[in-house]
Design an enzyme around this catalytic site. Structure first.
Site, PDB file in Angstrom:
ATOM      1  N   ASN A  66      48.478  25.567  73.346  1.00 34.68           N
ATOM      2  CA  ASN A  66      49.258  25.041  72.359  1.00 34.68           C
ATOM      3  C   ASN A  66      49.620  23.531  72.716  1.00 34.68           C
ATOM      4  OD1 ASN A  66      51.246  24.146  70.548  1.00 34.68           O
ATOM      5  ND2 ASN A  66      52.395  26.233  70.475  1.00 34.68           N
TER       6      ASN A  66
ATOM      7  N   ARG B  57      45.710  26.490  69.387  1.00 33.76           N
ATOM      8  CA  ARG B  57      46.560  26.288  68.158  1.00 33.76           C
ATOM      9  C   ARG B  57      46.105  24.820  67.549  1.00 33.76           C
ATOM     10  NH1 ARG B  57      52.853  26.523  67.214  1.00 33.76           N
ATOM     11  NH2 ARG B  57      52.419  26.281  65.065  1.00 33.76           N
TER      12      ARG B  57
ATOM     13  N   HIS C 207      53.053  25.295  59.837  1.00 34.25           N
ATOM     14  CA  HIS C 207      53.489  26.322  60.525  1.00 34.25           C
ATOM     15  C   HIS C 207      53.039  27.664  60.055  1.00 34.25           C
ATOM     16  CE1 HIS C 207      57.753  23.686  60.591  1.00 34.25           C
ATOM     17  NE2 HIS C 207      57.066  23.939  61.940  1.00 34.25           N
TER      18      HIS C 207
ATOM     19  N   HIS D 143      61.078  28.376  57.700  1.00 30.80           N
ATOM     20  CA  HIS D 143      60.798  28.206  59.192  1.00 30.80           C
ATOM     21  C   HIS D 143      61.801  27.080  59.438  1.00 30.80           C
ATOM     22  CE1 HIS D 143      58.304  28.079  62.889  1.00 30.80           C
ATOM     23  NE2 HIS D 143      58.969  26.917  62.946  1.00 30.80           N
ATOM     24  N   LEU D 144      62.732  27.248  60.244  1.00 27.76           N
ATOM     25  CA  LEU D 144      63.696  26.135  60.342  1.00 27.76           C
ATOM     26  C   LEU D 144      63.890  26.116  61.883  1.00 27.76           C
ATOM     27  CD1 LEU D 144      66.561  27.205  57.875  1.00 27.76           C
ATOM     28  CD2 LEU D 144      64.615  25.765  57.320  1.00 27.76           C
TER      29      LEU D 144
ATOM     30  N   ARG E  15      62.573  13.959  60.788  1.00 30.33           N
ATOM     31  CA  ARG E  15      61.801  13.678  59.667  1.00 30.33           C
ATOM     32  C   ARG E  15      62.384  13.450  58.363  1.00 30.33           C
ATOM     33  NH1 ARG E  15      57.633  18.271  61.490  1.00 30.33           N
ATOM     34  NH2 ARG E  15      56.932  17.590  63.500  1.00 30.33           N
TER      35      ARG E  15
ATOM     36  N   ARG F   3      72.355  22.206  67.512  1.00 28.52           N
ATOM     37  CA  ARG F   3      73.610  22.596  68.391  1.00 28.52           C
ATOM     38  C   ARG F   3      74.349  21.332  68.784  1.00 28.52           C
ATOM     39  NH1 ARG F   3      68.870  25.106  72.579  1.00 28.52           N
ATOM     40  NH2 ARG F   3      68.189  23.128  71.544  1.00 28.52           N
TER      41      ARG F   3
ATOM     42  N   GLY G  87      66.524  28.846  62.206  1.00 30.49           N
ATOM     43  CA  GLY G  87      66.650  30.041  61.497  1.00 30.49           C
ATOM     44  C   GLY G  87      67.166  31.321  62.183  1.00 30.49           C
ATOM     45  N   GLU G  88      66.687  31.564  63.795  1.00 35.99           N
ATOM     46  CA  GLU G  88      66.989  32.501  64.422  1.00 35.99           C
ATOM     47  C   GLU G  88      68.377  32.367  65.138  1.00 35.99           C
ATOM     48  OE1 GLU G  88      63.844  32.652  67.400  1.00 35.99           O
ATOM     49  OE2 GLU G  88      62.609  31.933  65.651  1.00 35.99           O
ATOM     50  N   ASN G  89      68.934  31.318  65.230  1.00 31.85           N
ATOM     51  CA  ASN G  89      70.143  31.065  66.085  1.00 31.85           C
ATOM     52  C   ASN G  89      71.372  30.504  65.377  1.00 31.85           C
ATOM     53  OD1 ASN G  89      68.968  31.705  68.824  1.00 31.85           O
ATOM     54  ND2 ASN G  89      67.728  30.167  68.183  1.00 31.85           N
TER      55      ASN G  89
ATOM     56  N   GLU H  67      53.922  33.628  67.521  1.00 36.93           N
ATOM     57  CA  GLU H  67      52.465  32.901  67.116  1.00 36.93           C
ATOM     58  C   GLU H  67      51.430  33.174  67.940  1.00 36.93           C
ATOM     59  OE1 GLU H  67      55.655  29.690  67.107  1.00 36.93           O
ATOM     60  OE2 GLU H  67      54.660  28.949  65.088  1.00 36.93           O
TER      61      GLU H  67
HETATM   62  P1  ADP Z   1      59.933  23.636  67.217  1.00 31.79           P
HETATM   63  O1  ADP Z   1      60.172  23.106  65.744  1.00 31.79           O
HETATM   64  O2  ADP Z   1      59.813  22.109  68.068  1.00 31.79           O
HETATM   65  O3  ADP Z   1      58.961  24.472  67.496  1.00 31.79           O
HETATM   66  P2  ADP Z   1      62.139  25.378  67.479  1.00 31.79           P
HETATM   67  O4  ADP Z   1      61.597  26.442  66.501  1.00 31.79           O
HETATM   68  O5  ADP Z   1      62.289  26.134  68.902  1.00 31.79           O
HETATM   69  O6  ADP Z   1      61.500  24.292  67.682  1.00 31.79           O
HETATM   70  O7  ADP Z   1      63.455  24.738  67.221  1.00 31.79           O
HETATM   71  C1  ADP Z   1      64.125  24.123  67.883  1.00 31.79           C
HETATM   72  C2  ADP Z   1      65.519  23.616  67.304  1.00 31.79           C
HETATM   73  O8  ADP Z   1      66.279  24.852  66.936  1.00 31.79           O
HETATM   74  C3  ADP Z   1      66.504  22.677  67.943  1.00 31.79           C
HETATM   75  O9  ADP Z   1      66.136  21.491  68.076  1.00 31.79           O
HETATM   76  C4  ADP Z   1      67.819  23.057  67.269  1.00 31.79           C
HETATM   77  O10 ADP Z   1      67.995  22.161  66.462  1.00 31.79           O
HETATM   78  C5  ADP Z   1      67.626  24.634  67.015  1.00 31.79           C
HETATM   79  N1  ADP Z   1      68.353  25.673  68.031  1.00 31.79           N
HETATM   80  C6  ADP Z   1      67.732  26.035  68.809  1.00 31.79           C
HETATM   81  N2  ADP Z   1      68.657  27.059  69.614  1.00 31.79           N
HETATM   82  C7  ADP Z   1      69.620  26.777  68.840  1.00 31.79           C
HETATM   83  C8  ADP Z   1      71.060  27.526  68.782  1.00 31.79           C
HETATM   84  N3  ADP Z   1      71.393  28.499  69.853  1.00 31.79           N
HETATM   85  N4  ADP Z   1      71.818  27.490  67.890  1.00 31.79           N
HETATM   86  C9  ADP Z   1      71.732  26.296  66.778  1.00 31.79           C
HETATM   87  N5  ADP Z   1      70.490  25.673  66.644  1.00 31.79           N
HETATM   88  C10 ADP Z   1      69.592  26.115  67.553  1.00 31.79           C
END
Ligand code: ADP
Length: 399
Positions: free
Chosen positions: A10, A91, A179, A202-203, A235, A286, A334-336, A384
């Site tokens: 990747n 990828r 994505h 997918h955020l 972007r 963050r 989305g996850e965090n 992925e």
């Molecule tokens: P990419 O889009 O480069 O593949 P990711 O899906 O890992 O990256 O997302 C990275 C982004 O996720 C960071 O720029 C940040 O905005 C957000 N992020 C990561 N960890 C956290 C967290 N603990 N709390 C809030 N936002 C987070």
């Protein structure tokens, strides 16, 4: 059949991430993962971890260019310390209009992908470079292009066509969507009960959203490039084309050369806009949350624009799908980011989306909707690399 080592590559603008899976008899096990990071600097990092997270390689080599970086990976994987790959999955962000299926890489295929590099100038040059290097450094090993656009090949023509003159459409300018490997992974994890009407957001640093009917993509927010769609870290997302013309005219005042001016415009819309553009603080959620806590109004506005845009997009996709069974959040935000999920969903009760504040207080996989919510809302991290391995194994004709 014994376990077959599959290497997943990747590559990004300054890093090459990789993992090695053992695949066979329906089993998939990640054996190692690693990365070379900081390409183009004297402060490169090269590491490999085993499945338990133990670092087996941890170096800080100079990485003046991609060639040195990738040779480091190839030498490490060819020296007998790790299982040498028997197949490689790349990828591949965009294959252009002619390469729409995942397939074995040949020199001709690389040329074909490269001939459309102008459609994805930030991604394709790196991808084709690594493909050529891999064919050289792992001779005789089958390499496969696994496309981020593959999942979106089912979108109807009305979603794919862009409202521009045919002469440009004929050059391959259309909605491809990105994505896709992440979206495939969410569908894979929802098996065998994939809901009929699904929206996945997918955020991450790049952000997109897709409407998925019965497991197949119906529509997706990114179009020709990952700069389109919803706003993201750096972007613009979709924007009035008049804004681009205005900025281009401004740039042209000091940069009369058209190609140079176009490159500067590219930097503005891809690297300086979105969350960092509005906030002037950061592209990282963050940092923005911290700035909001400290009372920074621009950071608040940037995040509001982000969540507001996503909520509107969800509304339009519910209309397109004719209803909604499930909403899934994935990607780093989305996850965090508990607050982003809550803020996006806050005004969506009318669509049957109700979060449970307690359940939403989570990082990682969970159901976060309230028990009475008509729509189930989930958080699912993507896997992925596993999807890439699955495609490689399928294309090799092994189950
Ligand atoms: P990419 O889009 O480069 O593949 P990711 O899906 O890992 O990256 O997302 C990275 C982004 O996720 C960071 O720029 C940040 O905005 C957000 N992020 C990561 N960890 C956290 C967290 N603990 N709390 C809030 N936002 C987070």
């Amino acid at each position: 059949m014994s376990s077959l080592p599959v290497l997943v590559l990747n590559s990004g603008s300054s890093s090459i991430k990789f993992s090695i899976y053992g695949a066979g008899n329906g089993e998939r096990a990640r054996l190692f993962e690693g990365a070379v990071d900081g390409i183009g600097t004297d402060l490169g990092k090269f590491w490999i971890k085993d499945a338990s997270g133990k670092k087996l390689v941890d170096q800080t080599p100079p990485l003046p260019n991609r060639s040195v970086a990738f040779k480091l990976v190839a030498d490490a994987l060819n020296n007998g310390q790790f299982p040498a790959p028997k197949a490689i999955g790349h990828r591949t962000v965009c294959g252009g209009p002619t390469v729409r299926e995942n397939q074995r890489i040949t020199p001709q295929l690389i040329d074909e992908i490269e001939s459309y590099a102008a459609l994805a100038p930030l991604h394709t040059p790196i991808a084709v470079y690594i493909m050529r290097e891999a064919l050289k450094l792992f001779p005789g090993i089958p390499n496969f292009a696994i496309l981020d656009t593959y999942f979106h090949r089912t979108i109807p023509e009305v979603a794919a066509v862009l409202p521009i003159p045919r002469e440009y459409s004929a050059l391959g300018v259309r909605r491809y969507g990105y994505h896709g490997i992440s979206y495939e992974s969410i569908i894979d994890q929802l098996q065998p009960e994939v809901p009929d009407k699904l929206i996945v957001a997918h955020l991450g640093n790049g952000a997109s959203i897709s409407a998925i009917r019965c497991g197949q993509c119906l529509d997706t927010s990114m179009a020709l490039t990952p700069t389109g769609g919803i706003i993201s870290g750096t972007r613009t997302g979709d924007i009035d084309p008049g804004v681009l013309l205005f900025i281009l005219h401004k740039i042209a005042e000091t940069t009369p050369n058209a190609a140079e001016a176009a490159n500067k415009l590219e930097t503005v819309v891809s690297k300086k806009s979105g969350l960092v553009g509005i906030s002037g603080v950061s592209n990282d959620m963050r940092d923005l949350r911290q700035a909001i806590k400290a009372g920074n109004a621009e950071a608040r506005l940037a995040v509001d624009k982000f969540t507001w845009t996503i909520a509107r997009w969800i509304g339009s996709y519910v209309a397109e799908l004719g209803g909604l069974d499930m909403l899934v959040f994935t990607g780093g935000i989305g996850e965090n980011d508990i607050d982003s999920r809550a803020e996006i969903c806050a005004g969506l009760g009318v669509l049957g989306i109700e979060l449970d504040a307690q359940r939403n207080h989570v990082r990682g996989a969970a159901v976060i909707s309230a028990p009475q919510s008509r729509v189930t809302v989930r958080v699912i991290p993507p896997a992925e690399d596993l999807i890439i391995v699955n495609h490689v194994v399928r294309l090799l004709g092994i189950v």
